[in-house]
Design a protein around this motif. Structure first.
Motif, PDB file in Angstrom:
ATOM      1  N   GLY A   1      21.953  73.085 158.638  1.00 35.28           N
ATOM      2  CA  GLY A   1      23.246  73.666 158.984  1.00 35.28           C
ATOM      3  C   GLY A   1      24.400  72.926 158.328  1.00 35.28           C
ATOM      4  O   GLY A   1      25.342  73.540 157.808  1.00 35.28           O
ATOM      5  N   ILE A   2      24.340  71.599 158.336  1.00 35.39           N
ATOM      6  CA  ILE A   2      25.393  70.783 157.726  1.00 35.39           C
ATOM      7  C   ILE A   2      25.401  70.991 156.212  1.00 35.39           C
ATOM      8  O   ILE A   2      26.464  71.128 155.592  1.00 35.39           O
ATOM      9  CB  ILE A   2      25.207  69.290 158.065  1.00 35.39           C
ATOM     10  N   LYS A   3      24.222  71.012 155.605  1.00 35.68           N
ATOM     11  CA  LYS A   3      24.116  71.228 154.158  1.00 35.68           C
ATOM     12  C   LYS A   3      24.760  72.554 153.756  1.00 35.68           C
ATOM     13  O   LYS A   3      25.589  72.615 152.830  1.00 35.68           O
ATOM     14  CB  LYS A   3      22.652  71.204 153.728  1.00 35.68           C
ATOM     15  N   ASP A   4      24.391  73.640 154.451  1.00 32.27           N
ATOM     16  CA  ASP A   4      24.925  74.958 154.115  1.00 32.27           C
ATOM     17  C   ASP A   4      26.437  75.018 154.307  1.00 32.27           C
ATOM     18  O   ASP A   4      27.152  75.616 153.498  1.00 32.27           O
ATOM     19  CB  ASP A   4      24.247  76.038 154.973  1.00 32.27           C
ATOM     20  N   PHE A   5      26.916  74.383 155.370  1.00 31.27           N
ATOM     21  CA  PHE A   5      28.362  74.360 155.607  1.00 31.27           C
ATOM     22  C   PHE A   5      29.073  73.629 154.478  1.00 31.27           C
ATOM     23  O   PHE A   5      30.081  74.117 153.940  1.00 31.27           O
ATOM     24  CB  PHE A   5      28.678  73.688 156.944  1.00 31.27           C
ATOM     25  N   LEU A   6      28.588  72.432 154.122  1.00 30.11           N
ATOM     26  CA  LEU A   6      29.277  71.633 153.107  1.00 30.11           C
ATOM     27  C   LEU A   6      29.257  72.310 151.742  1.00 30.11           C
ATOM     28  O   LEU A   6      30.241  72.235 150.985  1.00 30.11           O
ATOM     29  CB  LEU A   6      28.648  70.244 153.006  1.00 30.11           C
ATOM     30  N   ILE A   7      28.167  72.958 151.414  1.00 27.48           N
ATOM     31  CA  ILE A   7      28.099  73.669 150.134  1.00 27.48           C
ATOM     32  C   ILE A   7      29.201  74.723 150.053  1.00 27.48           C
ATOM     33  O   ILE A   7      29.889  74.848 149.030  1.00 27.48           O
ATOM     34  CB  ILE A   7      26.706  74.311 149.950  1.00 27.48           C
ATOM     35  N   GLU A   8      29.411  75.442 151.137  1.00 32.64           N
ATOM     36  CA  GLU A   8      30.460  76.461 151.152  1.00 32.64           C
ATOM     37  C   GLU A   8      31.850  75.837 151.261  1.00 32.64           C
ATOM     38  O   GLU A   8      32.788  76.243 150.568  1.00 32.64           O
ATOM     39  CB  GLU A   8      30.230  77.425 152.318  1.00 32.64           C
TER      40      GLU A   8
ATOM     41  N   ALA B   1      30.221  63.179 147.710  1.00 36.67           N
ATOM     42  CA  ALA B   1      31.453  63.327 146.940  1.00 36.67           C
ATOM     43  C   ALA B   1      31.963  64.754 147.102  1.00 36.67           C
ATOM     44  O   ALA B   1      31.175  65.696 147.229  1.00 36.67           O
ATOM     45  CB  ALA B   1      31.210  63.021 145.465  1.00 36.67           C
ATOM     46  N   VAL B   2      33.286  64.899 147.076  1.00 38.05           N
ATOM     47  CA  VAL B   2      33.849  66.240 147.296  1.00 38.05           C
ATOM     48  C   VAL B   2      33.528  67.184 146.149  1.00 38.05           C
ATOM     49  O   VAL B   2      33.575  68.408 146.308  1.00 38.05           O
ATOM     50  CB  VAL B   2      35.368  66.182 147.537  1.00 38.05           C
ATOM     51  N   ASP B   3      33.165  66.627 144.978  1.00 38.99           N
ATOM     52  CA  ASP B   3      32.808  67.473 143.841  1.00 38.99           C
ATOM     53  C   ASP B   3      31.313  67.407 143.520  1.00 38.99           C
ATOM     54  O   ASP B   3      30.887  67.773 142.421  1.00 38.99           O
ATOM     55  CB  ASP B   3      33.639  67.113 142.616  1.00 38.99           C
ATOM     56  N   ASP B   4      30.500  66.953 144.477  1.00 39.20           N
ATOM     57  CA  ASP B   4      29.051  66.944 144.270  1.00 39.20           C
ATOM     58  C   ASP B   4      28.528  68.359 144.028  1.00 39.20           C
ATOM     59  O   ASP B   4      29.043  69.336 144.592  1.00 39.20           O
ATOM     60  CB  ASP B   4      28.333  66.359 145.499  1.00 39.20           C
ATOM     61  N   SER B   5      27.483  68.456 143.222  1.00 35.82           N
ATOM     62  CA  SER B   5      26.835  69.744 142.966  1.00 35.82           C
ATOM     63  C   SER B   5      26.052  70.193 144.198  1.00 35.82           C
ATOM     64  O   SER B   5      25.772  69.393 145.098  1.00 35.82           O
ATOM     65  CB  SER B   5      25.874  69.621 141.777  1.00 35.82           C
ATOM     66  N   VAL B   6      25.704  71.466 144.217  1.00 34.21           N
ATOM     67  CA  VAL B   6      24.876  71.994 145.313  1.00 34.21           C
ATOM     68  C   VAL B   6      23.562  71.217 145.396  1.00 34.21           C
ATOM     69  O   VAL B   6      23.095  70.858 146.482  1.00 34.21           O
ATOM     70  CB  VAL B   6      24.602  73.497 145.101  1.00 34.21           C
TER      71      VAL B   6
ATOM     72  N   GLU C   1      34.894  74.406 142.037  1.00 34.79           N
ATOM     73  CA  GLU C   1      35.500  75.381 141.121  1.00 34.79           C
ATOM     74  C   GLU C   1      36.748  74.803 140.468  1.00 34.79           C
ATOM     75  O   GLU C   1      36.972  74.974 139.268  1.00 34.79           O
ATOM     76  CB  GLU C   1      35.821  76.669 141.889  1.00 34.79           C
ATOM     77  N   TYR C   2      37.587  74.147 141.269  1.00 35.71           N
ATOM     78  CA  TYR C   2      38.825  73.552 140.749  1.00 35.71           C
ATOM     79  C   TYR C   2      38.531  72.480 139.717  1.00 35.71           C
ATOM     80  O   TYR C   2      39.178  72.414 138.664  1.00 35.71           O
ATOM     81  CB  TYR C   2      39.619  72.962 141.920  1.00 35.71           C
ATOM     82  N   MET C   3      37.534  71.646 140.001  1.00 31.83           N
ATOM     83  CA  MET C   3      37.224  70.528 139.108  1.00 31.83           C
ATOM     84  C   MET C   3      36.611  71.007 137.795  1.00 31.83           C
ATOM     85  O   MET C   3      36.665  70.307 136.776  1.00 31.83           O
ATOM     86  CB  MET C   3      36.276  69.551 139.790  1.00 31.83           C
TER      87      MET C   3
ATOM     88  N   PHE D   1      34.513  68.090 160.318  1.00 29.40           N
ATOM     89  CA  PHE D   1      34.800  69.154 159.358  1.00 29.40           C
ATOM     90  C   PHE D   1      34.396  70.556 159.821  1.00 29.40           C
ATOM     91  O   PHE D   1      35.101  71.516 159.527  1.00 29.40           O
ATOM     92  CB  PHE D   1      34.116  68.844 158.016  1.00 29.40           C
ATOM     93  N   VAL D   2      33.281  70.661 160.534  1.00 22.91           N
ATOM     94  CA  VAL D   2      32.816  72.002 160.925  1.00 22.91           C
ATOM     95  C   VAL D   2      33.708  72.590 162.009  1.00 22.91           C
ATOM     96  O   VAL D   2      34.364  73.630 161.813  1.00 22.91           O
ATOM     97  CB  VAL D   2      31.343  71.976 161.399  1.00 22.91           C
ATOM     98  N   TYR D   3      33.767  71.927 163.154  1.00 25.49           N
ATOM     99  CA  TYR D   3      34.406  72.537 164.327  1.00 25.49           C
ATOM    100  C   TYR D   3      35.940  72.589 164.276  1.00 25.49           C
ATOM    101  O   TYR D   3      36.519  73.481 164.897  1.00 25.49           O
ATOM    102  CB  TYR D   3      33.885  71.883 165.607  1.00 25.49           C
TER     103      TYR D   3
END
Length: 319
Positions: free
Chosen positions: A301-308, A223-228, A315-317, A257-259
């Motif tokens: 790598g994917i986890k760290d990218f998505l968290i950021e 989810a786009v608003d999932d917690s870390v 923050e918005y939510m 999303f990354v590249y």
């Protein structure tokens, strides 16, 4: 940016534009209208973010963006009562705003116009032109599987066609699961004297479990608003077979999303496992395919990218 450059920008990351010649005419307009529709039926996840990312591109290119919060469609598709669906629509709208669509975006509840007499008249006209077989086939990837489908499942694609006319759409954007409905719309809108929109189709993300589609109903999503904590847990458990590129959700997230947003993916590793590395898209595919990159390293790598990447949404939510 000239029209050819705009078309190239629009086509990046899509599977299909139907068609590019018509898109040139659309881009010649002062402010063309692009729309996509979402059923308010659960969490907004990375699958939705694929189309939102393309909507942001269209917005940057001068399009007016309309997002249909399709409450009646969700009702017809068995997603709950209208009251429940409208509550979810409010949450969904906040998520879409959090993903970065600007303040000029129009969010439109389907029920705000879908009971109007002109709308109903067009639905009836199209109902006389559309076979049951064609209507049901157009819903193959959209509706829930049902051994005994309801009449609602054939009303749905006809309404979606009329939505494009009601919203004065120049471009209709959707995932590939929408293709059959959008092609039905392209064939039939002209028959009732309405504008035929250009249709843009984006790829579907595989679910984290390897299923063919990421879906809130299957629980195989970020989810786009999932917690870390939730992002970390979900990515660590995700399907990521060694050496496999096709159908690998971690590779798809990198490509989707990354590249498009940065040149390299940073993968943090202990020194005993080779230390940190940064990989371009080509290097990532090559290293993973030949076994030089371990699935857990890719997941890190994917986890760290998505968290950021999703931090602004969290923050918005929370505001």
């Amino acid at each position: 940016m000239n029209i050819d450059e705009k078309i190239q920008k629009i086509e990046e990351g899509t599977l299909e534009v139907v068609n590019s010649e018509e898109l040139k005419d659309v881009l010649a307009k002062e402010q063309p209208i692009a729309y996509t529709g979402y059923e308010p039926s659960g969490k907004i996840h990375l699958g939705h973010a694929v189309t939102v990312q393309k909507l942001k591109t269209l917005q940057e290119l001068g399009f007016k963006i309309k997002i249909l919060l399709a409450d009646y469609h969700a009702f017809l598709n068995g997603k709950g009562s209208l009251e429940e669906i409208r509550e979810i629509a409010e949450y969904n709208m906040k998520c879409f705003k959090a993903l970065g669509l600007d303040d000029t975006t129009d969010f439109i509840l389907g029920s705000s116009y879908q009971l109007d007499s002109d709308y109903a008249d067009k639905v009836y006209q199209l109902a006389t032109m559309t076979t049951l077989k064609r209507a049901r086939r157009s819903m193959d990837q959209v509706s829930r599987h049902d051994e005994n489908p309801k009449v609602a499942s054939v009303i749905y694609p006809i309404m979606q066609t009329v939505d494009m006319a009601a919203l004065n759409v120049d471009v209709a954007l959707g995932g590939m699961e929408q293709r059959k409905i959008q092609m039905l719309a392209r064939e039939n809108l002209e028959k009732i004297g309405e504008n035929v929109p250009v249709c843009i189709h984006t790829p579907l993300l595989h679910g984290l479990d390897g299923d063919a589609k990421m879906s809130s109903s299957k629980g195989n999503f970020i989810a786009v608003d999932d917690s870390v904590k939730d992002i970390t847990k979900k990515i660590n458990k995700s399907y990521c077979p060694q050496g496999e590129i096709e159908g690998n959700p971690m590779i798809e997230i990198a490509e989707t999303f990354v590249y498009p947003n940065q040149e390299k993916l940073l993968i943090k590793r202990p020194e005993k496992f080779g230390g940190d590395i940064e990989l371009t898209h080509e290097e990532l595919l090559e290293d993973f395919a030949n076994g030089d990159l371990h699935p857990m390293d890719l997941k890190t790598g994917i986890k760290d990218f998505l968290i950021e990447y999703l931090a602004p949404v969290r923050e918005y939510m929370e505001e």
